[in-house]
Design a protein around this motif. Structure first.
Motif, mmCIF file in Angstrom:
data_model
loop_
_atom_site.group_PDB
_atom_site.id
_atom_site.type_symbol
_atom_site.label_atom_id
_atom_site.label_comp_id
_atom_site.label_asym_id
_atom_site.label_seq_id
_atom_site.Cartn_x
_atom_site.Cartn_y
_atom_site.Cartn_z
ATOM 1 N N ALA A 30 10.587 2.970 9.976
ATOM 2 C CA ALA A 30 10.391 4.256 10.641
ATOM 3 C C ALA A 30 10.946 5.396 9.792
ATOM 4 O O ALA A 30 11.939 5.231 9.082
ATOM 5 C CB ALA A 30 11.076 4.236 12.002
ATOM 6 N N PHE A 31 10.300 6.545 9.877
ATOM 7 C CA PHE A 31 10.746 7.756 9.177
ATOM 8 C C PHE A 31 10.712 8.900 10.179
ATOM 9 O O PHE A 31 9.653 9.310 10.633
ATOM 10 C CB PHE A 31 9.832 8.054 7.982
ATOM 11 N N ARG A 32 11.885 9.398 10.552
ATOM 12 C CA ARG A 32 11.998 10.488 11.515
ATOM 13 C C ARG A 32 12.529 11.728 10.806
ATOM 14 O O ARG A 32 13.511 11.651 10.063
ATOM 15 C CB ARG A 32 12.947 10.121 12.658
ATOM 16 N N SER A 33 11.857 12.850 11.035
ATOM 17 C CA SER A 33 12.224 14.084 10.332
ATOM 18 C C SER A 33 12.263 15.258 11.307
ATOM 19 O O SER A 33 11.327 16.051 11.370
ATOM 20 C CB SER A 33 11.219 14.351 9.204
ATOM 21 N N PRO A 34 13.333 15.389 12.106
ATOM 22 C CA PRO A 34 13.417 16.495 13.061
ATOM 23 C C PRO A 34 13.622 17.834 12.359
ATOM 24 O O PRO A 34 14.224 17.897 11.285
ATOM 25 C CB PRO A 34 14.646 16.136 13.911
ATOM 26 N N HIS A 35 13.120 18.902 12.967
ATOM 27 C CA HIS A 35 13.282 20.245 12.417
ATOM 28 C C HIS A 35 14.713 20.727 12.644
ATOM 29 O O HIS A 35 15.387 20.284 13.576
ATOM 30 C CB HIS A 35 12.287 21.194 13.093
ATOM 31 N N HIS A 36 15.168 21.652 11.770
ATOM 32 C CA HIS A 36 16.563 22.089 11.892
ATOM 33 C C HIS A 36 16.824 22.906 13.153
ATOM 34 O O HIS A 36 17.979 23.157 13.507
ATOM 35 C CB HIS A 36 17.004 22.872 10.647
ATOM 36 N N SER A 37 15.768 23.315 13.863
ATOM 37 C CA SER A 37 15.956 24.028 15.127
ATOM 38 C C SER A 37 16.051 23.081 16.323
ATOM 39 O O SER A 37 16.177 23.531 17.466
ATOM 40 C CB SER A 37 14.808 25.013 15.348
ATOM 41 N N ASN A 70 16.959 1.138 11.948
ATOM 42 C CA ASN A 70 16.381 0.273 10.899
ATOM 43 C C ASN A 70 15.429 1.022 9.969
ATOM 44 O O ASN A 70 14.715 0.395 9.177
ATOM 45 C CB ASN A 70 15.634 -0.932 11.497
ATOM 46 N N GLY A 71 15.415 2.356 10.070
ATOM 47 C CA GLY A 71 14.542 3.151 9.214
ATOM 48 C C GLY A 71 15.290 4.291 8.557
ATOM 49 O O GLY A 71 16.418 4.122 8.092
ATOM 50 N N ASN A 129 0.862 -1.187 0.000
ATOM 51 C CA ASN A 129 0.000 0.000 0.000
ATOM 52 C C ASN A 129 0.896 1.235 0.000
ATOM 53 O O ASN A 129 1.511 1.557 1.018
ATOM 54 C CB ASN A 129 -0.916 0.006 1.231
ATOM 55 N N TYR A 130 0.989 1.901 -1.147
ATOM 56 C CA TYR A 130 1.892 3.047 -1.287
ATOM 57 C C TYR A 130 1.083 4.330 -1.111
ATOM 58 O O TYR A 130 0.513 4.851 -2.078
ATOM 59 C CB TYR A 130 2.588 2.990 -2.648
ATOM 60 N N LYS A 163 10.408 5.586 2.117
ATOM 61 C CA LYS A 163 10.146 4.563 3.144
ATOM 62 C C LYS A 163 9.216 3.459 2.643
ATOM 63 O O LYS A 163 9.243 2.336 3.162
ATOM 64 C CB LYS A 163 9.572 5.201 4.406
ATOM 65 N N TYR A 164 8.395 3.772 1.623
ATOM 66 C CA TYR A 164 7.459 2.773 1.107
ATOM 67 C C TYR A 164 8.110 1.766 0.160
ATOM 68 O O TYR A 164 7.499 0.742 -0.163
ATOM 69 C CB TYR A 164 6.281 3.462 0.407
ATOM 70 N N ILE A 165 9.322 2.057 -0.302
ATOM 71 C CA ILE A 165 10.006 1.108 -1.191
ATOM 72 C C ILE A 165 11.227 0.499 -0.502
ATOM 73 O O ILE A 165 12.083 -0.097 -1.161
ATOM 74 C CB ILE A 165 10.418 1.776 -2.526
ATOM 75 N N MET A 166 11.304 0.637 0.809
ATOM 76 C CA MET A 166 12.416 0.059 1.569
ATOM 77 C C MET A 166 12.326 -1.468 1.575
ATOM 78 O O MET A 166 11.250 -2.036 1.356
ATOM 79 C CB MET A 166 12.396 0.598 2.991
ATOM 80 N N PRO A 167 13.437 -2.159 1.864
ATOM 81 C CA PRO A 167 13.436 -3.628 1.864
ATOM 82 C C PRO A 167 12.469 -4.217 2.889
ATOM 83 O O PRO A 167 12.104 -3.546 3.872
ATOM 84 C CB PRO A 167 14.889 -3.973 2.227
ATOM 85 N N PRO A 168 12.050 -5.466 2.678
ATOM 86 C CA PRO A 168 11.160 -6.134 3.637
ATOM 87 C C PRO A 168 11.797 -6.229 5.024
ATOM 88 O O PRO A 168 13.017 -6.136 5.177
ATOM 89 C CB PRO A 168 10.966 -7.523 3.028
ATOM 90 N N MET A 169 10.945 -6.425 6.042
ATOM 91 C CA MET A 169 11.403 -6.495 7.436
ATOM 92 C C MET A 169 11.110 -7.874 8.013
ATOM 93 O O MET A 169 10.036 -8.440 7.773
ATOM 94 C CB MET A 169 10.682 -5.443 8.281
#
Length: 503
Positions: free
Chosen positions: A275-282, A306-307, A197-198, A243-249
């Motif tokens: 996992a997808f983590r996106s911290p702000h530059h501040s 692992n993400g 599911n993309y 993250k949706y096309i990453m290898p199987p887990m």
């Protein structure tokens, strides 16, 4: 003395705790000892209310509950159930708790609730082979059902828990496990799960064929990548779809991801999407790497294990954060030391970053004029040091995307390529994907043909490649060879890998 088993978290690992009690004559009091936190101290009122509302008489005695070993700090409301059972059975000597662990927070009416720490505690105990039976509420049981080799008994309230202990037919309380319902690959007797599911699809990205190709290479081999380009050219779009096309887990990775979600007070899911983590530059340095004045706490790099860890507007992150990233990017682990704690976190993530070519962003634009002078551009790019850039596998410069470019590719097509390359890596016997190979494994798996050997020797001199850069080139070339279905690295694989190096 009856002992009831429970456990507490010590940073990210669990320690088994014995809940024991004494009931002596004297002025009626209720005391809990053993280096307890405020959340455990407050359980006295919850336990007392739960027992009284379910028809139990609270003993008119001096009650002392001890959580052993006493030298370990303990926290969490999940001790409520074990403490309540100690009091409920205080006058019954022949009760056997059968090495079952008890977890659950009590509401004032006796219902048992789930807490955020129960799942990571039980997963940690299972990995240490300390637990094989557990009694929890239904909400906890649903999360725990994916942990292998664990008998889960399920109750709704304190009354049910007491009936369970008295019952000779404990199998009636067993929770029925449901297997994960995702597509499965079986490689070398290990099952790997993936989802098709993309939600964010690469079809939305217009043009940028080179960047899409780099994204596939990054995903297939777990390689770090930087996208440089004008605002709006698709850097963040590509990064967020990766993250949706990453290898199987495998199951262990899915459970580890769920554990990190729980420790981060997030809703736990068992999706085979990394996992997808996106911290702000501040963000502060401690929020990225972990901090705390006395106890170590997880930061973004531990939560992205692992993400993917994504830094948008890369040069705007502080210099100290960028330089401190060098160690976890190289060693795939980080040691956080505090007064009372030392803890090692794994940091096997893909680092993805997006940046503009200059402060105004128009240096590479074909339609807008750059307003920056040479010194401003140098100062902007100078925030990224050579040692930091040396840890980046793929450096992609993106041009403007035009609306008449109709070259679309779907996430499904790209994911199939990644899965094919993943299967090749696992069938070679690799424990890690190409981007995380150790130096000794590079010689084993990254084999060049004769023509490629000669090209690499020339590249070392012409590009002044460091030892680390050479290894990065070989790892990327190995992934490209896997995507091209080549057993060994060919000339074209190596040349493509070299084209992604930062000049």
């Amino acid at each position: 003395m009856k002992i009831i088993k429970s456990a507490s978290l010590d940073t990210i690992d669990a320690i088994s705790i014995d809940v024991e009690s004494t009931f002596t004559k004297g002025l009626p009091t209720f005391t809990i000892v053993g280096m307890i936190s405020t959340s455990i101290s407050e359980s006295k009122d919850r336990v007392k209310s739960a027992l009284l509302t379910n028809g139990f008489k609270f003993p008119p005695l001096k009650i002392t509950v001890n959580l052993s070993p006493s030298e370990i700090n303990k926290k969490g409301t999940h001790f409520d159930l074990a403490i309540a059972l100690q009091i409920a059975f205080y006058d019954q000597k022949n009760i056997d708790f059968n090495d079952i662990y008890f977890f659950g927070e009590l509401s004032l009416d006796g219902n048992i609730k789930d807490t955020s720490s129960i799942f990571p505690i039980i997963l940690s105990l299972t990995k240490k082979n300390l637990i094989n039976k557990v009694l929890v509420c239904e909400e906890s049981a649903k999360k725990l059902s994916n942990i292998p080799n664990l008998e889960i008994y399920c109750v709704k309230n304190l009354d049910d828990a007491i009936n369970f202990i008295k019952s000779n037919k404990k199998e009636e309380f067993l929770f029925k496990k449901n297997p994960l319902e995702y597509k499965v690959l079986k490689i070398n007797e290990i099952e790997y799960y993936f989802d098709t599911n993309y939600i964010d699809d690469f079809q939305d990205v217009i043009g940028q064929d080179m960047a899409k190709n780099a994204a596939v290479i990054s995903s297939a081999g777990c390689h770090n990548i930087i996208f440089e380009g004008s605002p709006g050219c698709g850097k963040s779009m590509i990064s967020k779809r990766l993250k949706y096309i990453m290898p199987p887990m495998n199951l262990e990775e899915i459970l580890e991801k769920a554990k990190l979600q729980s420790l981060d007070y997030k809703e736990v899911d068992f999706l085979p999407i990394r996992a997808f983590r996106s911290p702000h530059h501040s963000s502060t340095k401690s929020s990225i790497f972990g901090g705390g004045s006395s106890n170590a706490k997880m930061g973004e790099i531990a939560l992205s294990n692992n993400g993917i860890l994504f830094f948008d507007e890369l040069p705007h992150f502080s210099k100290s954060i960028l330089e401190a990233l060098r160690e976890p990017l190289e060693d795939n682990k980080i040691l956080i030391s505090r007064v009372n704690t030392k803890i090692m976190y794994e940091t096997k993530f893909i680092f993805i970053a997006a940046m503009n070519p200059c402060p105004c962003g128009n240096l590479l634009s074909s339609v807008k004029e750059c307003r920056c002078n040479e010194m401003e551009i140098q100062r902007y790019k100078g925030r990224l040091s050579e040692p930091f850039l040396d840890r980046i596998d793929l450096y992609v410069v993106m041009n403007d995307a035009f609306s008449d470019n109709k070259n679309f590719v779907s996430s499904k097509e790209l994911h199939e390529k990644v899965i094919s390359a993943f299967i090749k890596q696992k069938k070679r016997g690799q424990s890690e994907l190409n981007g995380k190979l150790r130096d000794e494994d590079i010689k084993k798996y990254c084999i060049l043909d004769d023509e490629s050997e000669n090209i690499l020797e020339k590249a070392k001199i012409n590009y002044q490649l460091s030892f680390r850069s050479i290894n990065k080139v070989l790892k990327v070339a190995r992934t490209i060879a896997d995507l091209n279905n080549n057993e060994i690295i060919t000339k074209n694989d190596l040349l493509q890998s070299l084209s992604f190096r930062k000049r």
